[in-house]
Design a protein around this motif. Structure first.
Motif, PDB file in Angstrom:
ATOM      1  N   ILE A  45      51.972  40.751  43.900  1.00  0.00           N
ATOM      2  CA  ILE A  45      51.606  39.456  43.442  1.00  0.00           C
ATOM      3  C   ILE A  45      50.649  39.372  42.716  1.00  0.00           C
ATOM      4  CG2 ILE A  45      50.587  37.404  44.734  1.00  0.00           C
ATOM      5  CD1 ILE A  45      51.899  38.333  47.116  1.00  0.00           C
ATOM      6  N   ASP A  46      50.750  38.570  41.679  1.00  0.00           N
ATOM      7  CA  ASP A  46      49.775  38.332  40.419  1.00  0.00           C
ATOM      8  C   ASP A  46      48.883  37.191  40.438  1.00  0.00           C
ATOM      9  OD1 ASP A  46      48.326  38.481  37.940  1.00  0.00           O
ATOM     10  OD2 ASP A  46      50.279  38.249  36.607  1.00  0.00           O
ATOM     11  N   PHE A  47      47.657  37.437  41.081  1.00  0.00           N
ATOM     12  CA  PHE A  47      46.731  36.336  41.170  1.00  0.00           C
ATOM     13  C   PHE A  47      45.898  36.062  39.827  1.00  0.00           C
ATOM     14  CE2 PHE A  47      47.461  37.398  45.846  1.00  0.00           C
ATOM     15  CZ  PHE A  47      48.069  36.066  46.035  1.00  0.00           C
ATOM     16  N   ALA A  48      46.200  36.542  38.668  1.00  0.00           N
ATOM     17  CA  ALA A  48      45.418  36.419  37.468  1.00  0.00           C
ATOM     18  C   ALA A  48      45.072  35.040  37.244  1.00  0.00           C
ATOM     19  CB  ALA A  48      46.241  37.332  36.374  1.00  0.00           C
ATOM     20  N   GLU A  49      45.853  33.977  37.365  1.00  0.00           N
ATOM     21  CA  GLU A  49      45.541  32.664  37.057  1.00  0.00           C
ATOM     22  C   GLU A  49      45.603  31.893  38.252  1.00  0.00           C
ATOM     23  OE1 GLU A  49      48.126  31.254  34.024  1.00  0.00           O
ATOM     24  OE2 GLU A  49      48.428  33.232  33.066  1.00  0.00           O
ATOM     25  N   ALA A  50      45.150  32.552  39.435  1.00  0.00           N
ATOM     26  CA  ALA A  50      45.103  31.636  40.564  1.00  0.00           C
ATOM     27  C   ALA A  50      43.345  31.630  41.424  1.00  0.00           C
ATOM     28  CB  ALA A  50      45.845  32.018  41.730  1.00  0.00           C
ATOM     29  N   SER A  51      43.359  30.852  42.077  1.00  0.00           N
ATOM     30  CA  SER A  51      42.111  30.761  42.864  1.00  0.00           C
ATOM     31  C   SER A  51      42.516  30.824  44.508  1.00  0.00           C
ATOM     32  CB  SER A  51      41.393  29.563  42.683  1.00  0.00           C
ATOM     33  OG  SER A  51      40.352  29.394  43.622  1.00  0.00           O
ATOM     34  N   PHE A  75      48.561  44.033  44.886  1.00  0.00           N
ATOM     35  CA  PHE A  75      48.003  42.548  44.309  1.00  0.00           C
ATOM     36  C   PHE A  75      47.041  43.147  42.964  1.00  0.00           C
ATOM     37  CE2 PHE A  75      47.877  42.216  49.157  1.00  0.00           C
ATOM     38  CZ  PHE A  75      48.579  41.215  49.296  1.00  0.00           C
ATOM     39  N   VAL A  76      47.186  42.063  42.093  1.00  0.00           N
ATOM     40  CA  VAL A  76      46.676  42.273  40.991  1.00  0.00           C
ATOM     41  C   VAL A  76      45.975  40.862  40.721  1.00  0.00           C
ATOM     42  CG1 VAL A  76      48.185  44.092  39.792  1.00  0.00           C
ATOM     43  CG2 VAL A  76      48.822  41.727  39.402  1.00  0.00           C
ATOM     44  N   GLY A  77      44.902  41.156  39.739  1.00  0.00           N
ATOM     45  CA  GLY A  77      44.070  39.876  39.330  1.00  0.00           C
ATOM     46  C   GLY A  77      42.687  39.952  39.731  1.00  0.00           C
ATOM     47  N   PRO A  78      41.949  39.112  39.399  1.00  0.00           N
ATOM     48  CA  PRO A  78      40.520  38.924  39.737  1.00  0.00           C
ATOM     49  C   PRO A  78      40.254  38.979  41.435  1.00  0.00           C
ATOM     50  CG  PRO A  78      40.839  37.417  38.447  1.00  0.00           C
ATOM     51  CD  PRO A  78      42.276  37.842  38.614  1.00  0.00           C
ATOM     52  N   GLN A  79      41.273  38.270  41.966  1.00  0.00           N
ATOM     53  CA  GLN A  79      40.866  38.414  43.713  1.00  0.00           C
ATOM     54  C   GLN A  79      41.199  39.521  44.301  1.00  0.00           C
ATOM     55  OE1 GLN A  79      40.153  35.231  45.310  1.00  0.00           O
ATOM     56  NE2 GLN A  79      40.370  34.059  43.368  1.00  0.00           N
ATOM     57  N   ALA A  80      42.108  40.424  43.655  1.00  0.00           N
ATOM     58  CA  ALA A  80      42.237  41.723  44.222  1.00  0.00           C
ATOM     59  C   ALA A  80      41.127  42.828  44.280  1.00  0.00           C
ATOM     60  CB  ALA A  80      43.623  42.361  43.539  1.00  0.00           C
ATOM     61  N   GLY A  81      40.127  42.329  43.808  1.00  0.00           N
ATOM     62  CA  GLY A  81      38.871  43.305  43.605  1.00  0.00           C
ATOM     63  C   GLY A  81      38.815  44.164  42.206  1.00  0.00           C
ATOM     64  N   LEU A  82      37.654  44.368  42.159  1.00  0.00           N
ATOM     65  CA  LEU A  82      37.050  45.348  40.698  1.00  0.00           C
ATOM     66  C   LEU A  82      38.065  46.593  40.565  1.00  0.00           C
ATOM     67  CD1 LEU A  82      33.171  44.755  41.085  1.00  0.00           C
ATOM     68  CD2 LEU A  82      34.921  43.496  39.724  1.00  0.00           C
ATOM     69  N   SER A  86      45.412  46.386  36.631  1.00  0.00           N
ATOM     70  CA  SER A  86      45.929  45.329  35.872  1.00  0.00           C
ATOM     71  C   SER A  86      47.609  45.353  36.013  1.00  0.00           C
ATOM     72  CB  SER A  86      45.739  45.331  34.244  1.00  0.00           C
ATOM     73  OG  SER A  86      46.308  46.727  33.692  1.00  0.00           O
ATOM     74  N   LEU A  87      48.111  44.341  35.825  1.00  0.00           N
ATOM     75  CA  LEU A  87      49.593  44.485  35.970  1.00  0.00           C
ATOM     76  C   LEU A  87      50.236  45.397  34.978  1.00  0.00           C
ATOM     77  CD1 LEU A  87      52.113  43.072  37.564  1.00  0.00           C
ATOM     78  CD2 LEU A  87      51.995  41.110  35.408  1.00  0.00           C
ATOM     79  N   ALA A  88      49.710  45.629  33.744  1.00  0.00           N
ATOM     80  CA  ALA A  88      50.401  46.571  33.048  1.00  0.00           C
ATOM     81  C   ALA A  88      50.184  48.091  33.655  1.00  0.00           C
ATOM     82  CB  ALA A  88      49.968  46.672  31.782  1.00  0.00           C
ATOM     83  N   GLU A  89      49.002  48.170  34.124  1.00  0.00           N
ATOM     84  CA  GLU A  89      48.653  49.496  34.658  1.00  0.00           C
ATOM     85  C   GLU A  89      49.492  49.696  35.909  1.00  0.00           C
ATOM     86  OE1 GLU A  89      43.868  49.922  33.447  1.00  0.00           O
ATOM     87  OE2 GLU A  89      44.497  48.815  35.356  1.00  0.00           O
ATOM     88  N   LEU A  90      49.633  48.755  36.876  1.00  0.00           N
ATOM     89  CA  LEU A  90      50.250  48.914  37.974  1.00  0.00           C
ATOM     90  C   LEU A  90      51.892  49.136  37.577  1.00  0.00           C
ATOM     91  CD1 LEU A  90      50.444  48.695  41.014  1.00  0.00           C
ATOM     92  CD2 LEU A  90      50.531  46.549  40.999  1.00  0.00           C
ATOM     93  N   GLU A  91      52.396  48.460  36.556  1.00  0.00           N
ATOM     94  CA  GLU A  91      53.911  48.489  36.234  1.00  0.00           C
ATOM     95  C   GLU A  91      54.015  49.970  35.762  1.00  0.00           C
ATOM     96  OE1 GLU A  91      54.369  45.162  33.353  1.00  0.00           O
ATOM     97  OE2 GLU A  91      55.762  44.250  34.944  1.00  0.00           O
ATOM     98  N   LYS A  92      53.093  50.407  35.164  1.00  0.00           N
ATOM     99  CA  LYS A  92      53.228  51.907  34.756  1.00  0.00           C
ATOM    100  C   LYS A  92      53.218  52.740  35.641  1.00  0.00           C
ATOM    101  CE  LYS A  92      51.070  55.421  31.353  1.00  0.00           C
ATOM    102  NZ  LYS A  92      50.087  55.358  30.534  1.00  0.00           N
ATOM    103  N   LYS A  93      52.337  52.677  36.643  1.00  0.00           N
ATOM    104  CA  LYS A  93      52.173  53.591  37.697  1.00  0.00           C
ATOM    105  C   LYS A  93      53.566  53.305  38.558  1.00  0.00           C
ATOM    106  CE  LYS A  93      49.114  54.764  41.577  1.00  0.00           C
ATOM    107  NZ  LYS A  93      47.828  54.452  42.310  1.00  0.00           N
ATOM    108  N   LEU A  94      54.087  52.114  38.684  1.00  0.00           N
ATOM    109  CA  LEU A  94      55.308  52.161  39.560  1.00  0.00           C
ATOM    110  C   LEU A  94      56.479  52.851  39.024  1.00  0.00           C
ATOM    111  CD1 LEU A  94      54.675  48.561  40.998  1.00  0.00           C
ATOM    112  CD2 LEU A  94      54.790  50.772  42.390  1.00  0.00           C
ATOM    113  N   ALA A  95      56.481  52.890  37.648  1.00  0.00           N
ATOM    114  CA  ALA A  95      57.816  53.468  37.021  1.00  0.00           C
ATOM    115  C   ALA A  95      57.412  55.319  37.104  1.00  0.00           C
ATOM    116  CB  ALA A  95      57.782  53.210  35.541  1.00  0.00           C
ATOM    117  N   ASP A  96      56.500  55.656  37.700  1.00  0.00           N
ATOM    118  CA  ASP A  96      56.370  57.022  37.804  1.00  0.00           C
ATOM    119  C   ASP A  96      57.240  57.456  38.779  1.00  0.00           C
ATOM    120  OD1 ASP A  96      54.915  59.751  37.311  1.00  0.00           O
ATOM    121  OD2 ASP A  96      54.164  59.292  39.286  1.00  0.00           O
ATOM    122  N   PRO A  97      57.908  58.780  38.628  1.00  0.00           N
ATOM    123  CA  PRO A  97      58.952  59.178  39.616  1.00  0.00           C
ATOM    124  C   PRO A  97      58.090  59.598  40.963  1.00  0.00           C
ATOM    125  CG  PRO A  97      59.263  60.128  37.763  1.00  0.00           C
ATOM    126  CD  PRO A  97      58.290  59.296  37.276  1.00  0.00           C
TER     127      PRO A  97
END
Length: 135
Positions: A45-51, A75-82, A86-97
């Motif tokens: 869930i990408d909250f990058a543009e949500a409050s 969860f990604v975005g500012p709501q998810a914590g410092l 990022s979404l790109a980092e998470l996608e890369k991690k999820l692609a890891d076997p």
């Protein structure tokens, strides 16, 4: 609240925009729970543009709802914590076997727990029915 669903090979991504009310969070939780019923059982869930005012109480509740169905949620975005990726980092991690194997292990453990609980319930019903058997 506006939601856009994006399907990727390793996960389903819900891009959420605008303000998210408590009622919207319940709808979002139900939708995410429905998404983990089919492969891939990973929802981002990408909250990058949500409050999201109630994010602190929503996050654990959502994690429990999804994991109880054998899925995984991120969860990604500012709501998810410092420290949230990022979404790109998470996608890369999820692609890891290795990450994929760890997610499968988590899903199998969740399924095993559900089946163990179901077995205990059935054994209890069987014992109760045998106790009432007049033979």
């Amino acid at each position: 609240m506006k939601i856009k669903l994006e399907r990727a090979p390793a996960q389903k991504i819900l891009h959420v925009t605008e303000e998210v009310s408590r009622q919207n969070l319940d709808v979002l939780k139900a939708g995410a729970a429905k998404l983990v019923e089919s492969e891939p059982r990973v929802v981002v869930i990408d909250f990058a543009e949500a409050s999201v005012p109630d994010f602190g109480t929503f996050q654990p509740d959502m994690r429990n709802a999804i994991s109880s169905r054998g899925g995984a949620i991120f969860f990604v975005g500012p709501q998810a914590g410092l420290d949230a990726p990022s979404l790109a980092e998470l996608e890369k991690k999820l692609a890891d076997p290795l990450t994929r194997l760890l997610l499968i292990e988590t899903q199998l453990k969740s399924a095993q727990a559900a089946l163990t609980a179901k077995k205990a319930e059935l054994e209890k019903q069987l014992a109760a029915s045998q106790a009432h058997d007049p033979r």
